[in-house]
Write a protein that holds these residues in place. Sequence first.
Motif, PDB file in Angstrom:
ATOM      1  N   PHE A 192       0.826  -1.208   0.000  1.00 25.22           N
ATOM      2  CA  PHE A 192       0.000   0.000   0.000  1.00 25.22           C
ATOM      3  C   PHE A 192       0.859   1.257   0.000  1.00 25.22           C
ATOM      4  CE2 PHE A 192      -3.512  -2.551   2.292  1.00 25.22           C
ATOM      5  CZ  PHE A 192      -3.985  -3.015   1.076  1.00 25.22           C
ATOM      6  N   THR A 193       1.904   1.285   0.792  1.00 25.07           N
ATOM      7  CA  THR A 193       2.773   2.455   0.841  1.00 25.07           C
ATOM      8  C   THR A 193       3.431   2.691  -0.511  1.00 25.07           C
ATOM      9  OG1 THR A 193       3.204   2.012   3.167  1.00 25.07           O
ATOM     10  CG2 THR A 193       4.727   3.494   2.049  1.00 25.07           C
ATOM     11  N   THR A 194       3.947   1.624  -1.125  1.00 20.43           N
ATOM     12  CA  THR A 194       4.621   1.755  -2.418  1.00 20.43           C
ATOM     13  C   THR A 194       3.659   2.222  -3.499  1.00 20.43           C
ATOM     14  OG1 THR A 194       6.093  -0.036  -1.764  1.00 20.43           O
ATOM     15  CG2 THR A 194       6.063   0.545  -4.080  1.00 20.43           C
ATOM     16  N   VAL A 195       2.468   1.633  -3.543  1.00 17.39           N
ATOM     17  CA  VAL A 195       1.493   1.995  -4.581  1.00 17.39           C
ATOM     18  C   VAL A 195       1.023   3.437  -4.398  1.00 17.39           C
ATOM     19  CG1 VAL A 195      -0.845   1.542  -5.408  1.00 17.39           C
ATOM     20  CG2 VAL A 195       0.730  -0.336  -5.091  1.00 17.39           C
ATOM     21  N   LEU A 196       0.682   3.828  -3.189  1.00 17.55           N
ATOM     22  CA  LEU A 196       0.178   5.187  -2.970  1.00 17.55           C
ATOM     23  C   LEU A 196       1.256   6.229  -3.231  1.00 17.55           C
ATOM     24  CD1 LEU A 196      -2.041   4.651   0.189  1.00 17.55           C
ATOM     25  CD2 LEU A 196      -2.773   4.975  -2.177  1.00 17.55           C
ATOM     26  N   GLU A 197       2.495   5.953  -2.850  1.00 16.92           N
ATOM     27  CA  GLU A 197       3.567   6.898  -3.145  1.00 16.92           C
ATOM     28  C   GLU A 197       3.861   6.959  -4.644  1.00 16.92           C
ATOM     29  OE1 GLU A 197       6.885   5.862  -0.717  1.00 16.92           O
ATOM     30  OE2 GLU A 197       5.999   6.730   1.094  1.00 16.92           O
ATOM     31  N   ALA A 198       3.743   5.835  -5.334  1.00 15.37           N
ATOM     32  CA  ALA A 198       3.950   5.833  -6.784  1.00 15.37           C
ATOM     33  C   ALA A 198       2.833   6.595  -7.486  1.00 15.37           C
ATOM     34  CB  ALA A 198       4.026   4.402  -7.306  1.00 15.37           C
ATOM     35  N   LEU A 199       1.593   6.425  -7.026  1.00 17.02           N
ATOM     36  CA  LEU A 199       0.482   7.166  -7.641  1.00 17.02           C
ATOM     37  C   LEU A 199       0.556   8.654  -7.319  1.00 17.02           C
ATOM     38  CD1 LEU A 199      -2.481   4.685  -7.096  1.00 17.02           C
ATOM     39  CD2 LEU A 199      -1.244   5.157  -9.208  1.00 17.02           C
ATOM     40  N   ALA A 200       1.168   8.995  -6.184  1.00 22.15           N
ATOM     41  CA  ALA A 200       1.328  10.409  -5.828  1.00 22.15           C
ATOM     42  C   ALA A 200       2.508  11.036  -6.566  1.00 22.15           C
ATOM     43  CB  ALA A 200       1.522  10.552  -4.323  1.00 22.15           C
ATOM     44  N   GLY A 201       3.306  10.232  -7.279  1.00 23.36           N
ATOM     45  CA  GLY A 201       4.431  10.763  -8.041  1.00 23.36           C
ATOM     46  C   GLY A 201       5.706  10.880  -7.222  1.00 23.36           C
ATOM     47  N   ARG A 202       5.759  10.256  -6.071  1.00 22.01           N
ATOM     48  CA  ARG A 202       6.948  10.349  -5.213  1.00 22.01           C
ATOM     49  C   ARG A 202       7.948   9.214  -5.453  1.00 22.01           C
ATOM     50  NH1 ARG A 202       3.032  12.000  -0.923  1.00 22.01           N
ATOM     51  NH2 ARG A 202       3.146  14.264  -0.950  1.00 22.01           N
ATOM     52  N   ARG A 203       7.566   8.206  -6.198  1.00 24.33           N
ATOM     53  CA  ARG A 203       8.478   7.124  -6.566  1.00 24.33           C
ATOM     54  C   ARG A 203       8.010   6.544  -7.893  1.00 24.33           C
ATOM     55  NH1 ARG A 203       9.004   2.468  -2.634  1.00 24.33           N
ATOM     56  NH2 ARG A 203       8.878   3.981  -0.978  1.00 24.33           N
ATOM     57  N   PRO A 204       8.887   5.883  -8.643  1.00 24.85           N
ATOM     58  CA  PRO A 204       8.475   5.332  -9.947  1.00 24.85           C
ATOM     59  C   PRO A 204       7.564   4.117  -9.781  1.00 24.85           C
ATOM     60  CG  PRO A 204      10.770   4.811  -9.491  1.00 24.85           C
ATOM     61  CD  PRO A 204      10.315   5.725  -8.399  1.00 24.85           C
ATOM     62  N   LEU A 205       6.649   3.955 -10.733  1.00 27.47           N
ATOM     63  CA  LEU A 205       5.734   2.812 -10.703  1.00 27.47           C
ATOM     64  C   LEU A 205       6.452   1.488 -10.917  1.00 27.47           C
ATOM     65  CD1 LEU A 205       2.501   4.009 -12.514  1.00 27.47           C
ATOM     66  CD2 LEU A 205       2.644   2.920 -10.296  1.00 27.47           C
ATOM     67  N   SER A 206       7.660   1.525 -11.435  1.00 26.66           N
ATOM     68  CA  SER A 206       8.397   0.276 -11.644  1.00 26.66           C
ATOM     69  C   SER A 206       8.731  -0.411 -10.322  1.00 26.66           C
ATOM     70  CB  SER A 206       9.673   0.547 -12.433  1.00 26.66           C
ATOM     71  OG  SER A 206      10.508   1.440 -11.703  1.00 26.66           O
ATOM     72  N   GLN A 207       8.722   0.320  -9.210  1.00 31.79           N
ATOM     73  CA  GLN A 207       8.989  -0.293  -7.916  1.00 31.79           C
ATOM     74  C   GLN A 207       7.832  -1.169  -7.442  1.00 31.79           C
ATOM     75  OE1 GLN A 207      10.281   2.563  -5.035  1.00 31.79           O
ATOM     76  NE2 GLN A 207      12.045   3.201  -6.252  1.00 31.79           N
ATOM     77  N   VAL A 208       6.659  -0.981  -8.020  1.00 34.68           N
ATOM     78  CA  VAL A 208       5.503  -1.812  -7.661  1.00 34.68           C
ATOM     79  C   VAL A 208       5.577  -3.160  -8.365  1.00 34.68           C
ATOM     80  CG1 VAL A 208       2.971  -1.902  -7.706  1.00 34.68           C
ATOM     81  CG2 VAL A 208       4.131   0.274  -7.343  1.00 34.68           C
ATOM     82  N   GLN A 209       6.354  -3.256  -9.424  1.00 33.03           N
ATOM     83  CA  GLN A 209       6.385  -4.452 -10.260  1.00 33.03           C
ATOM     84  C   GLN A 209       6.792  -5.695  -9.489  1.00 33.03           C
ATOM     85  OE1 GLN A 209       8.704  -3.867 -13.745  1.00 33.03           O
ATOM     86  NE2 GLN A 209       7.895  -5.674 -14.765  1.00 33.03           N
ATOM     87  N   ARG A 210       7.709  -5.601  -8.534  1.00 29.20           N
ATOM     88  CA  ARG A 210       8.156  -6.782  -7.800  1.00 29.20           C
ATOM     89  C   ARG A 210       7.111  -7.261  -6.800  1.00 29.20           C
ATOM     90  NH1 ARG A 210      10.201  -5.659  -2.705  1.00 29.20           N
ATOM     91  NH2 ARG A 210      10.234  -3.444  -2.221  1.00 29.20           N
ATOM     92  N   LEU A 211       6.137  -6.392  -6.445  1.00 26.38           N
ATOM     93  CA  LEU A 211       5.108  -6.755  -5.476  1.00 26.38           C
ATOM     94  C   LEU A 211       3.804  -7.202  -6.121  1.00 26.38           C
ATOM     95  CD1 LEU A 211       5.602  -3.717  -3.089  1.00 26.38           C
ATOM     96  CD2 LEU A 211       6.317  -6.059  -2.663  1.00 26.38           C
ATOM     97  N   ALA A 212       3.594  -6.875  -7.392  1.00 24.41           N
ATOM     98  CA  ALA A 212       2.303  -7.099  -8.043  1.00 24.41           C
ATOM     99  C   ALA A 212       2.443  -8.055  -9.224  1.00 24.41           C
ATOM    100  CB  ALA A 212       1.722  -5.774  -8.518  1.00 24.41           C
TER     101      ALA A 212
END
Length: 182
Positions: free
Chosen positions: A89-109
Amino acid sequence: MTASTQPVPPTAAPLRTLRLSLVPPLHPPLTGPAVALVDPTTPPPRPPHRPGPRPAPEGPRRRRPDLFAPAWSVRADLPDPRATGRLLFTTVLEALAGRRPLSQVQRLASPGVHAALVAGRRPVWCAAGTAPLLLGPVHVCEPVDGVAEVSAVARRAGRAHAVAARLEGIDGRWRCTALSIG
């Protein structure tokens, strides 16, 4: 004791007596053989779908050597789903807020969830504003061995939003196979 003889006001209705009358039944009583209320040729309704336990894994590594596909993991081989849900949840919400790249969600999803996040619109409450995103406690439900459903409440600028995900144990770690952000 003094009895007063005052007249009854004309607006009061006189008392009526109730009368009980018996009404005969509309149908005669049932006699004879029982009547089937269900047509025997009609199949019974199907029960609701409830996922059952997964098939037992094979071998010490829980996969056959001739298959290279991901293998299901049992709960004993997986880490705490609450910690994984909070990280997701933290990674996805920060990625959607533009604070981290969406590619970091790839290892979790799973690939489908990651593709939907990349192609989809960002929620306005998540992408706009500078207020910090606060994530409440993560709640976990494990309906089947190797599956966890996690949910939490994300707060931003005084507003609450629901976040939920389905985690499945694949190759000894949790992978998000469904995600809902409200």
